[in-house]
Design a protein around this motif. Sequence first.
Motif, PDB file in Angstrom:
ATOM      1  N   HIS A  19       0.856  -1.178   0.000  1.00 22.56           N
ATOM      2  CA  HIS A  19       0.000   0.000   0.000  1.00 22.56           C
ATOM      3  C   HIS A  19       0.897   1.235   0.000  1.00 22.56           C
ATOM      4  O   HIS A  19       2.059   1.155   0.382  1.00 22.56           O
ATOM      5  CB  HIS A  19      -0.849  -0.011   1.276  1.00 22.56           C
ATOM      6  N   PRO A  20       0.366   2.390  -0.453  1.00 23.01           N
ATOM      7  CA  PRO A  20       1.150   3.624  -0.378  1.00 23.01           C
ATOM      8  C   PRO A  20       1.449   3.970   1.073  1.00 23.01           C
ATOM      9  O   PRO A  20       0.737   3.504   1.967  1.00 23.01           O
ATOM     10  CB  PRO A  20       0.225   4.669  -1.009  1.00 23.01           C
ATOM     11  N   PRO A  21       2.427   4.785   1.339  1.00 21.24           N
ATOM     12  CA  PRO A  21       3.322   5.442   0.398  1.00 21.24           C
ATOM     13  C   PRO A  21       4.351   4.456  -0.165  1.00 21.24           C
ATOM     14  O   PRO A  21       4.570   3.386   0.403  1.00 21.24           O
ATOM     15  CB  PRO A  21       4.021   6.498   1.265  1.00 21.24           C
ATOM     16  N   PRO A  22       4.988   4.836  -1.273  1.00 23.70           N
ATOM     17  CA  PRO A  22       6.028   3.985  -1.855  1.00 23.70           C
ATOM     18  C   PRO A  22       7.102   3.687  -0.808  1.00 23.70           C
ATOM     19  O   PRO A  22       7.613   4.599  -0.162  1.00 23.70           O
ATOM     20  CB  PRO A  22       6.592   4.828  -2.996  1.00 23.70           C
ATOM     21  N   GLN A  32      13.931  -5.943  10.760  1.00 25.98           N
ATOM     22  CA  GLN A  32      13.253  -5.572   9.527  1.00 25.98           C
ATOM     23  C   GLN A  32      12.656  -4.185   9.684  1.00 25.98           C
ATOM     24  O   GLN A  32      12.173  -3.823  10.758  1.00 25.98           O
ATOM     25  CB  GLN A  32      12.157  -6.588   9.234  1.00 25.98           C
ATOM     26  N   ALA A  33      12.700  -3.398   8.613  1.00 29.86           N
ATOM     27  CA  ALA A  33      12.065  -2.082   8.634  1.00 29.86           C
ATOM     28  C   ALA A  33      11.500  -1.767   7.256  1.00 29.86           C
ATOM     29  O   ALA A  33      12.098  -2.114   6.238  1.00 29.86           O
ATOM     30  CB  ALA A  33      13.065  -0.999   9.041  1.00 29.86           C
ATOM     31  N   ALA A  34      10.355  -1.112   7.231  1.00 26.88           N
ATOM     32  CA  ALA A  34       9.776  -0.568   6.008  1.00 26.88           C
ATOM     33  C   ALA A  34      10.247   0.883   5.923  1.00 26.88           C
ATOM     34  O   ALA A  34      10.117   1.643   6.891  1.00 26.88           O
ATOM     35  CB  ALA A  34       8.258  -0.630   6.053  1.00 26.88           C
ATOM     36  N   ILE A  35      10.810   1.256   4.771  1.00 28.03           N
ATOM     37  CA  ILE A  35      11.439   2.566   4.617  1.00 28.03           C
ATOM     38  C   ILE A  35      10.805   3.305   3.444  1.00 28.03           C
ATOM     39  O   ILE A  35      10.705   2.769   2.336  1.00 28.03           O
ATOM     40  CB  ILE A  35      12.957   2.405   4.411  1.00 28.03           C
ATOM     41  N   ASP A  36      10.387   4.530   3.684  1.00 25.22           N
ATOM     42  CA  ASP A  36       9.769   5.378   2.671  1.00 25.22           C
ATOM     43  C   ASP A  36      10.774   5.687   1.566  1.00 25.22           C
ATOM     44  O   ASP A  36      11.906   6.094   1.847  1.00 25.22           O
ATOM     45  CB  ASP A  36       9.287   6.682   3.329  1.00 25.22           C
ATOM     46  N   VAL A  37      10.370   5.508   0.310  1.00 30.60           N
ATOM     47  CA  VAL A  37      11.267   5.745  -0.822  1.00 30.60           C
ATOM     48  C   VAL A  37      11.664   7.218  -0.914  1.00 30.60           C
ATOM     49  O   VAL A  37      12.813   7.538  -1.215  1.00 30.60           O
ATOM     50  CB  VAL A  37      10.615   5.286  -2.150  1.00 30.60           C
ATOM     51  N   ALA A  61      21.069   6.910  -3.061  1.00 28.88           N
ATOM     52  CA  ALA A  61      21.776   6.790  -4.340  1.00 28.88           C
ATOM     53  C   ALA A  61      20.923   6.104  -5.408  1.00 28.88           C
ATOM     54  O   ALA A  61      21.233   6.210  -6.595  1.00 28.88           O
ATOM     55  CB  ALA A  61      23.080   6.022  -4.144  1.00 28.88           C
ATOM     56  N   ARG A  62      19.846   5.449  -4.983  1.00 27.03           N
ATOM     57  CA  ARG A  62      19.052   4.653  -5.923  1.00 27.03           C
ATOM     58  C   ARG A  62      17.568   5.008  -5.920  1.00 27.03           C
ATOM     59  O   ARG A  62      16.730   4.206  -6.340  1.00 27.03           O
ATOM     60  CB  ARG A  62      19.242   3.173  -5.602  1.00 27.03           C
ATOM     61  N   GLN A  63      17.245   6.208  -5.505  1.00 24.49           N
ATOM     62  CA  GLN A  63      15.833   6.603  -5.459  1.00 24.49           C
ATOM     63  C   GLN A  63      15.133   6.494  -6.814  1.00 24.49           C
ATOM     64  O   GLN A  63      13.999   6.023  -6.864  1.00 24.49           O
ATOM     65  CB  GLN A  63      15.677   8.006  -4.882  1.00 24.49           C
ATOM     66  N   PRO A  64      15.758   6.888  -7.922  1.00 27.14           N
ATOM     67  CA  PRO A  64      15.045   6.736  -9.203  1.00 27.14           C
ATOM     68  C   PRO A  64      14.686   5.270  -9.501  1.00 27.14           C
ATOM     69  O   PRO A  64      13.573   4.986  -9.951  1.00 27.14           O
ATOM     70  CB  PRO A  64      16.026   7.289 -10.238  1.00 27.14           C
ATOM     71  N   LEU A  66      14.262   2.883  -7.256  1.00 29.39           N
ATOM     72  CA  LEU A  66      13.227   2.492  -6.299  1.00 29.39           C
ATOM     73  C   LEU A  66      11.856   3.012  -6.736  1.00 29.39           C
ATOM     74  O   LEU A  66      10.858   2.292  -6.663  1.00 29.39           O
ATOM     75  CB  LEU A  66      13.572   2.993  -4.901  1.00 29.39           C
ATOM     76  N   ARG A  67      11.806   4.246  -7.206  1.00 24.53           N
ATOM     77  CA  ARG A  67      10.531   4.805  -7.682  1.00 24.53           C
ATOM     78  C   ARG A  67      10.016   4.027  -8.896  1.00 24.53           C
ATOM     79  O   ARG A  67       8.821   3.764  -9.008  1.00 24.53           O
ATOM     80  CB  ARG A  67      10.697   6.279  -8.015  1.00 24.53           C
ATOM     81  N   GLU A  68      10.925   3.664  -9.792  1.00 26.13           N
ATOM     82  CA  GLU A  68      10.525   2.882 -10.964  1.00 26.13           C
ATOM     83  C   GLU A  68       9.998   1.515 -10.538  1.00 26.13           C
ATOM     84  O   GLU A  68       8.995   1.034 -11.068  1.00 26.13           O
ATOM     85  CB  GLU A  68      11.701   2.724 -11.925  1.00 26.13           C
ATOM     86  N   ASN A  69      10.652   0.884  -9.587  1.00 24.64           N
ATOM     87  CA  ASN A  69      10.162  -0.412  -9.121  1.00 24.64           C
ATOM     88  C   ASN A  69       8.809  -0.277  -8.426  1.00 24.64           C
ATOM     89  O   ASN A  69       7.963  -1.152  -8.565  1.00 24.64           O
ATOM     90  CB  ASN A  69      11.187  -1.088  -8.206  1.00 24.64           C
ATOM     91  N   TRP A  70       8.572   0.818  -7.710  1.00 27.58           N
ATOM     92  CA  TRP A  70       7.250   1.014  -7.097  1.00 27.58           C
ATOM     93  C   TRP A  70       6.185   1.157  -8.184  1.00 27.58           C
ATOM     94  O   TRP A  70       5.093   0.616  -8.078  1.00 27.58           O
ATOM     95  CB  TRP A  70       7.228   2.217  -6.162  1.00 27.58           C
ATOM     96  N   ARG A  71       6.521   1.879  -9.256  1.00 31.94           N
ATOM     97  CA  ARG A  71       5.593   2.001 -10.387  1.00 31.94           C
ATOM     98  C   ARG A  71       5.290   0.608 -10.935  1.00 31.94           C
ATOM     99  O   ARG A  71       4.137   0.274 -11.246  1.00 31.94           O
ATOM    100  CB  ARG A  71       6.187   2.882 -11.486  1.00 31.94           C
TER     101      ARG A  71
END
Length: 83
Positions: A19-22, A32-37, A61-64, A66-71
């Motif tokens: 679910h959102p947010p990415p 374990q942790a869930a981390i906001d993109v 360093a890899r936000q783009p 990560l955003r593409e993978n969320w898409r």
Amino acid sequence: MPELSRFYGLVVRMYYDEHPPPHFHGYYQAHQAAIDVDTLEILRGALPRRALRLVKEWGLARQPELRENWRRVEAGEVLLAID
């Protein structure tokens, strides 16, 4: 469990039934942790200080990618591994 990356004993995954947010999941030993993109802040869970620092540096360093993978998650497409 789609694994995006593995480094220094850390594993980074992103799941299709999320679910959102990415966000992505960082695993280190029993932690374990869930981390906001976008903000790289922990949404839930916890990681040891050093592991969290490494995951945040990696994520910044890899936000783009990560955003593409969320898409891709939202579109039901295959995720791409990230170095």
